[in-house]
Design a protein around this motif. Structure first.
Motif, PDB file in Angstrom:
ATOM      1  N   VAL A 121      -4.464   0.562  -0.108  1.00 48.79           N
ATOM      2  CA  VAL A 121      -3.935   1.553   0.836  1.00 48.79           C
ATOM      3  C   VAL A 121      -4.461   2.937   0.476  1.00 48.79           C
ATOM      4  CG1 VAL A 121      -1.844   2.708   1.665  1.00 48.79           C
ATOM      5  CG2 VAL A 121      -1.862   0.225   1.369  1.00 48.79           C
ATOM      6  N   GLY A 122      -4.478   3.248  -0.816  1.00 44.61           N
ATOM      7  CA  GLY A 122      -4.910   4.572  -1.261  1.00 44.61           C
ATOM      8  C   GLY A 122      -6.371   4.855  -0.956  1.00 44.61           C
ATOM      9  N   ILE A 123      -7.254   3.893  -1.230  1.00 47.23           N
ATOM     10  CA  ILE A 123      -8.675   4.133  -0.966  1.00 47.23           C
ATOM     11  C   ILE A 123      -8.951   4.195   0.528  1.00 47.23           C
ATOM     12  CG2 ILE A 123      -9.416   1.703  -0.970  1.00 47.23           C
ATOM     13  CD1 ILE A 123     -11.286   4.682  -2.549  1.00 47.23           C
ATOM     14  N   THR A 124      -8.210   3.402   1.313  1.00 47.79           N
ATOM     15  CA  THR A 124      -8.358   3.448   2.769  1.00 47.79           C
ATOM     16  C   THR A 124      -7.899   4.797   3.303  1.00 47.79           C
ATOM     17  OG1 THR A 124      -8.036   1.060   2.917  1.00 47.79           O
ATOM     18  CG2 THR A 124      -7.659   2.331   4.927  1.00 47.79           C
ATOM     19  N   ARG A 125      -6.828   5.325   2.757  1.00 51.64           N
ATOM     20  CA  ARG A 125      -6.319   6.654   3.135  1.00 51.64           C
ATOM     21  C   ARG A 125      -7.396   7.712   2.933  1.00 51.64           C
ATOM     22  NH1 ARG A 125      -3.282   9.935  -0.820  1.00 51.64           N
ATOM     23  NH2 ARG A 125      -1.968  11.499   0.202  1.00 51.64           N
ATOM     24  N   LEU A 300       1.656  23.728   8.107  1.00 52.37           N
ATOM     25  CA  LEU A 300       1.658  22.370   8.647  1.00 52.37           C
ATOM     26  C   LEU A 300       0.353  22.071   9.385  1.00 52.37           C
ATOM     27  CD1 LEU A 300       5.291  22.093  10.072  1.00 52.37           C
ATOM     28  CD2 LEU A 300       4.401  21.035   7.994  1.00 52.37           C
ATOM     29  N   PHE A 301      -0.080  20.831   9.314  1.00 53.09           N
ATOM     30  CA  PHE A 301      -1.245  20.385  10.071  1.00 53.09           C
ATOM     31  C   PHE A 301      -1.071  18.904  10.376  1.00 53.09           C
ATOM     32  CE2 PHE A 301      -2.149  19.086   5.823  1.00 53.09           C
ATOM     33  CZ  PHE A 301      -3.040  18.034   5.889  1.00 53.09           C
ATOM     34  N   MET A 302      -1.909  18.361  11.243  1.00 57.24           N
ATOM     35  CA  MET A 302      -1.843  16.945  11.597  1.00 57.24           C
ATOM     36  C   MET A 302      -2.878  16.181  10.780  1.00 57.24           C
ATOM     37  SD  MET A 302       0.649  17.065  13.608  1.00 57.24           S
ATOM     38  CE  MET A 302       0.709  15.335  14.046  1.00 57.24           C
ATOM     39  N   SER A 303      -2.378  15.253   9.982  1.00 60.39           N
ATOM     40  CA  SER A 303      -3.240  14.435   9.137  1.00 60.39           C
ATOM     41  C   SER A 303      -3.255  13.002   9.650  1.00 60.39           C
ATOM     42  CB  SER A 303      -2.723  14.468   7.692  1.00 60.39           C
ATOM     43  OG  SER A 303      -3.438  13.571   6.866  1.00 60.39           O
ATOM     44  N   PHE A 304      -4.297  12.252   9.307  1.00 63.19           N
ATOM     45  CA  PHE A 304      -4.330  10.825   9.596  1.00 63.19           C
ATOM     46  C   PHE A 304      -3.988  10.123   8.297  1.00 63.19           C
ATOM     47  CE2 PHE A 304      -6.097   6.619  10.332  1.00 63.19           C
ATOM     48  CZ  PHE A 304      -5.778   6.391  11.663  1.00 63.19           C
ATOM     49  N   SER A 305      -2.766   9.619   8.216  1.00 64.49           N
ATOM     50  CA  SER A 305      -2.287   9.145   6.916  1.00 64.49           C
ATOM     51  C   SER A 305      -1.328   7.962   7.069  1.00 64.49           C
ATOM     52  CB  SER A 305      -1.601  10.286   6.167  1.00 64.49           C
ATOM     53  OG  SER A 305      -0.566  10.836   6.945  1.00 64.49           O
ATOM     54  N   PRO A 306      -1.066   7.246   5.965  1.00 65.08           N
ATOM     55  CA  PRO A 306      -0.211   6.059   6.007  1.00 65.08           C
ATOM     56  C   PRO A 306       1.253   6.353   5.714  1.00 65.08           C
ATOM     57  CG  PRO A 306      -1.307   6.168   3.889  1.00 65.08           C
ATOM     58  CD  PRO A 306      -1.770   7.376   4.672  1.00 65.08           C
ATOM     59  N   TYR A 351       6.735   0.930  -0.465  1.00 64.40           N
ATOM     60  CA  TYR A 351       6.668   1.618   0.833  1.00 64.40           C
ATOM     61  C   TYR A 351       6.902   3.123   0.727  1.00 64.40           C
ATOM     62  CZ  TYR A 351       6.665  -3.031   2.882  1.00 64.40           C
ATOM     63  OH  TYR A 351       6.335  -4.326   3.221  1.00 64.40           O
ATOM     64  N   GLY A 352       7.418   3.571  -0.396  1.00 60.14           N
ATOM     65  CA  GLY A 352       7.637   5.004  -0.576  1.00 60.14           C
ATOM     66  C   GLY A 352       6.536   5.676  -1.349  1.00 60.14           C
ATOM     67  N   HIS A 353       5.476   4.946  -1.681  1.00 62.86           N
ATOM     68  CA  HIS A 353       4.389   5.535  -2.472  1.00 62.86           C
ATOM     69  C   HIS A 353       3.632   6.586  -1.674  1.00 62.86           C
ATOM     70  CE1 HIS A 353       1.755   5.373  -6.003  1.00 62.86           C
ATOM     71  NE2 HIS A 353       0.764   5.608  -5.158  1.00 62.86           N
ATOM     72  N   TYR A 354       3.427   6.310  -0.390  1.00 59.62           N
ATOM     73  CA  TYR A 354       2.788   7.271   0.508  1.00 59.62           C
ATOM     74  C   TYR A 354       3.782   7.645   1.608  1.00 59.62           C
ATOM     75  CZ  TYR A 354      -1.433   5.709  -1.854  1.00 59.62           C
ATOM     76  OH  TYR A 354      -2.359   5.389  -2.808  1.00 59.62           O
ATOM     77  N   THR A 355       3.920   8.941   1.851  1.00 59.55           N
ATOM     78  CA  THR A 355       4.867   9.471   2.834  1.00 59.55           C
ATOM     79  C   THR A 355       6.267   8.899   2.612  1.00 59.55           C
ATOM     80  OG1 THR A 355       2.991   9.361   4.390  1.00 59.55           O
ATOM     81  CG2 THR A 355       5.098  10.107   5.268  1.00 59.55           C
ATOM     82  N   VAL A 413       9.773  13.911  -0.704  1.00 63.30           N
ATOM     83  CA  VAL A 413       8.985  14.967  -0.072  1.00 63.30           C
ATOM     84  C   VAL A 413       7.939  14.304   0.791  1.00 63.30           C
ATOM     85  CG1 VAL A 413       9.280  16.635  -1.950  1.00 63.30           C
ATOM     86  CG2 VAL A 413       7.390  15.014  -2.041  1.00 63.30           C
ATOM     87  N   VAL A 414       7.380  15.068   1.695  1.00 62.78           N
ATOM     88  CA  VAL A 414       6.313  14.544   2.546  1.00 62.78           C
ATOM     89  C   VAL A 414       5.045  14.428   1.720  1.00 62.78           C
ATOM     90  CG1 VAL A 414       4.911  14.936   4.586  1.00 62.78           C
ATOM     91  CG2 VAL A 414       7.332  15.540   4.610  1.00 62.78           C
ATOM     92  N   ALA A 415       4.435  13.231   1.703  1.00 56.19           N
ATOM     93  CA  ALA A 415       3.222  13.033   0.912  1.00 56.19           C
ATOM     94  C   ALA A 415       2.037  13.718   1.578  1.00 56.19           C
ATOM     95  CB  ALA A 415       2.937  11.544   0.763  1.00 56.19           C
TER      96      ALA A 415
END
Length: 415
Positions: A121-125, A300-306, A351-355, A413-415
Motif C-alpha cells: 500500500v505504501g509504495i503504491t501510494r 489544505l490541498f487535494m491529494s490522491f491517497s489511501p 487500516y489506520g496506518h494511512y489516513t 490525525v490526517v495522514a
C-alpha cells in the motif's frame, strides 16, 4: 541415499516443520484431528510422516472445502488440509522456498519474508503521486485455474529434487471434500489454504506477470500482492496499450483478468484535474482516491491517497454488530475490553496506518454499542441515551487505555 529409503529427509526437518505448523495454529481437516489430538501421539505421528515421505509412499488425503464469505459478496472455497498434511507440506516448503525466493522480484509482496500488505500500500501510494494513471487488475479465480503443466514447468526450472517435485504434483491432484461429503477431483488450480500454495502462487505469477511485464515494459512501475496488482503509467494511451497486452498474456497462460475488477484509473488531485470515468480504486483493503490533506504549513490541498475502504469499514461494522455487545449485560466493561482489544488493535494497526481519521466513524460506532450495553446493564441508565454516553465518556476520561481505540482516537490525525 539410504539403502532402505529412496529419499533422504531429515527428521529434524520434520520436527521444524511441525513447530511452524503448530505456531500457525489452524483448524482440523477431513480427519477431524486437531493440533491437540495430533500432539497426544506426537512422536509416532511425526515418525509416520517422515517414514512415508522418505519412502515415497506419502499420498496426501483430500482437503476439506470450507466456504468463506467474501467482502465483495459471494463465497470462496478455503481448502483446509489435515494437520499431518500441513506438516508434510511444510517440509517441502522449507526445502523448496529457498530455491525460488531469491529469484522473486522486489515488487512482489505477498507471502514473502520481510514484506507485507502495508508495504505494498505504501509504495503504491508514493507512485500514485508520481504518475497520473494506474491499471488496477485482479485475476478471476486465480487459485482455482492455475494450469498444472505450466506450474510444474516452473517448479522444475528451480529444483531437481525428486521428492519435492513428486509431492508437489500429488498435492495439486489431491481432491476437495465438499461440505456434503462429496469429493471433487482437480485437474487445475491449487488449494487456497494449503501450506505450499502461497509459494506456488508466487512462482506461477512470477513468470506469468512479474518477469513478463519487467521484460516488455522495463520502465513501468508495478506492485503485486498475490492475484491483486497495479501498474503505473504516464499516459492513458500507455495504460490502454499495456492493459490490452496484459489481458492476452493472462489468456495465453490460461488465466483471465476479472472484467469487473480490472480497469484504468486517473489519479486525480489538486494538480491533476482531467475529467475521467474512474478516479478511485481499491487495493488491499484501502480506497485510493482524491481526498483532503494538510501540508506542513497547515494549508489544505487535494491529494490522491489511501484510506480504509468502504467495504472494509462495512465488514468491521458488521462484525461488531453481529457480536451483540449491547446484550452482554453479564459482562463487565473490562471483559469486553479483553475480548475486543486484540481485534480493534489489529484493525487500527492495519487500516489506520494511512489516513487514520477514516476510522473515526468506526470508533464512534463501537462506542455507541458500549452506550447501548450500559443502558441494558444499569437500570439508572435504561432509556437514557445521553446519560449512557456521558457514563462511558467519564470512564474514558478516567481510564483512556481501557480500549485501544480510545487512546488511538486521542492521537488520530490526517495522514
Amino acid at each position: 541415499m539410504s539403502a532402505t529409503k529412496p529419499f533422504v529427509i531429515s527428521k529434524n526437518l520434520v520436527m521444524m516443520a511441525y513447530k511452524r505448523v503448530k505456531a500457525n495454529k489452524g483448524a482440523a481437516g477431513v480427519d477431524q484431528q486437531s493440533l491437540e489430538d495430533f500432539d497426544e501421539n506426537l512422536e509416532d505421528n511425526l515418525y509416520r510422516i517422515w517414514n512415508r515421505m522418505s519412502s515415497g509412499s506419502y499420498f496426501p488425503p483430500a482437503v476439506l472445502a470450507v466456504p468463506i464469505e467474501k467482502k465483495s459478496g459471494g463465497k470462496r472455497i478455503l481448502a483446509v488440509p489435515t494437520v499431518s498434511d500441513r506438516v508434510a507440506q511444510m517440509v517441502v516448503k522449507l526445502t523448496f522456498e529457498p530455491c525460488v525466493e531469491p529469484h522473486f522480484l522486489s515488487d512482489s509482496y505477498a507471502y514473502r519474508p520481510n514484506k507485507s500488505a502495508l508495504d505494498a500500500v505504501g509504495i503504491t501510494r508514493q507512485r500514485c503521486w508520481k504518475q497520473d494513471w494506474v491499471i488496477e487488475f485482479d485475476i478471476k479465480g486465480m487459485f482455482d485455474n492455475i494450469d498444472h503443466d505450466l506450474l510444474m514447468k516452473a517448479v522444475r526450472k528451480h529444483t531437481d529434487n525428486k521428492w519435492v517435485i513428486l509431492y508437489i504434483e500429488r498435492w495439486l491432484k489431491a481432491p476437495l471434500e465438499m461440505p456434503d461429503g462429496t469429493r471433487v477431483a482437480r485437474d487445475k488450480g491449487i488449494p487456497q489454504g494449503g501450506v505450499i500454495s502461497p509459494v506456488l502462487c508466487n512462482l506461477f505469477l512470477h513468470y506469468v506477470f512479474d518477469v513478463w511485464l519487467s521484460r516488455n515494459f522495463p520502465h513501468s512501475l508495478w506492485c503485486r500482492f498475490a492475484d491483486d496488482g497495479v501498474v503505473h503509467c504516464k499516459t492513458e494511451a500507455e495504460a490502454q496499450h499495456i492493459l490490452g497486452l496484459l489481458g492476452q498474456r493472462f489468456k495465453d497462460c490460461k488465466l483471465e483478468l476479472h472484467p469487473d475488477k480490472t480497469r484504468i484509473i486517473y489519479c486525480k488531485d489538486s494538480n491533476r484535474q482531467k475529467q475521467y470515468s474512474h478516479t478511485c480504486f481499491t487495493f488491499l483493503g484501502y480506497d485510493f482516491r482524491r481526498r483532503s490533506a494538510k501540508q506542513k504549513n497547515g494549508k489544505l490541498f487535494m491529494s490522491f491517497s489511501p484510506a480504509a475502504s468502504k467495504s472494509a469499514l462495512k465488514s468491521m461494522r458488521a462484525k461488531i454488530r453481529a457480536s451483540k455487545i449491547h446484550q452482554q449485560s453479564s459482562k463487565t466493561l473490562e471483559d469486553i475490553a479483553r475480548e475486543w482489544n486484540p481485534i480493534l488493535r489489529g484493525w487500527i494497526n492495519y487500516y489506520g496506518h494511512y489516513t487514520p481519521s477514516a476510522l473515526r466513524r468506526l470508533r464512534d460506532y463501537f462506542d455507541e454499542r458500549l452506550y447501548a450495553w450500559s443502558k441494558r446493564k444499569y437500570k439508572k441508565l435504561k432509556g437514557r441515551k445521553i446519560r449512557a454516553s456521558q457514563f462511558i465518556q467519564k470512564i474514558k476520561e478516567q481510564n483512556i487505555t481501557l480500549f485501544v481505540h480510545w487512546k488511538q482516537q486521542e492521537n488520530a490525525v490526517v495522514a
